[in-house]
Design a protein around this motif. Structure first.
Motif: not given
Length: 165
Positions: A94-96, A54-55, A41-42, A98, A52, A152, A39
């Motif tokens: 893609a997380g929030d 990773d999860g 994410e930000l 992204i 950016l 992002a 994943q």
């Protein structure tokens, strides 16, 4: 004695050539596993803002020599800058914040799997970022070029966090 020396050289050469074939399945010197999931994410990093990660919240970097098309950090380089690698057929999530349209993958010479990309840039972690949300690799000149975090929109941030108030 000369024939034995010649035979030894030929044997060593054959072993070396045979070992080179293993590189297609991953770097035999630095074995790394390709993950079954990834994943992006930000996370908010002081002095840089949202970048950016990773999860698990570890910051991700890009390397300009990759030129949005290839993975150039292999072998010892990948020991310091491990790529965000996934197994064949795995689609990164893609997380929030992204854009899923910017996520993709490229073949990974380190694992035999694929490296997650964002905006075309292969993504890497920095081994000295031992805590989530830290970016000690930002603007660090290693392996012949500086390393940068991405925002992002997929743009490298060339800001040096030391120079940011």
């Amino acid at each position: 004695m000369s024939r034995r020396a010649d035979a030894a050289v030929l044997l060593l050469a054959a072993v070396a050539v045979a070992g080179c074939g293993e590189a297609a399945d991953g770097d035999p010197v630095l074995p790394q596993d390709a993950a079954a999931a990834a994943q992006v994410e930000l996370v908010d990093v002081p002095g840089l803002g949202p970048v950016l990660a990773d999860g698990d919240g570890f910051v991700l970097y890009m390397f300009p020599p990759d030129a949005r098309a290839r993975v150039t950090c292999t072998g010892p380089c990948a020991g310091s800058w491990p790529p965000l690698a996934v197994a064949d057929g795995v689609t990164p999530v893609a997380g929030d914040g992204i854009d899923p349209e910017l996520l993709s993958t490229l073949p990974d010479p380190n694992t035999g799997g694929h490296v997650v990309t964002y905006g075309g840039y292969p993504l890497y972690r920095y081994a000295s970022d031992v805590d989530p949300g830290t970016a000690y690799g930002q603007a660090l000149l290693l392996n012949g070029a500086p390393w940068y975090v991405l925002d992002a929109a997929g743009q490298p941030l060339t800001t040096d966090p030391e120079a940011t108030p």
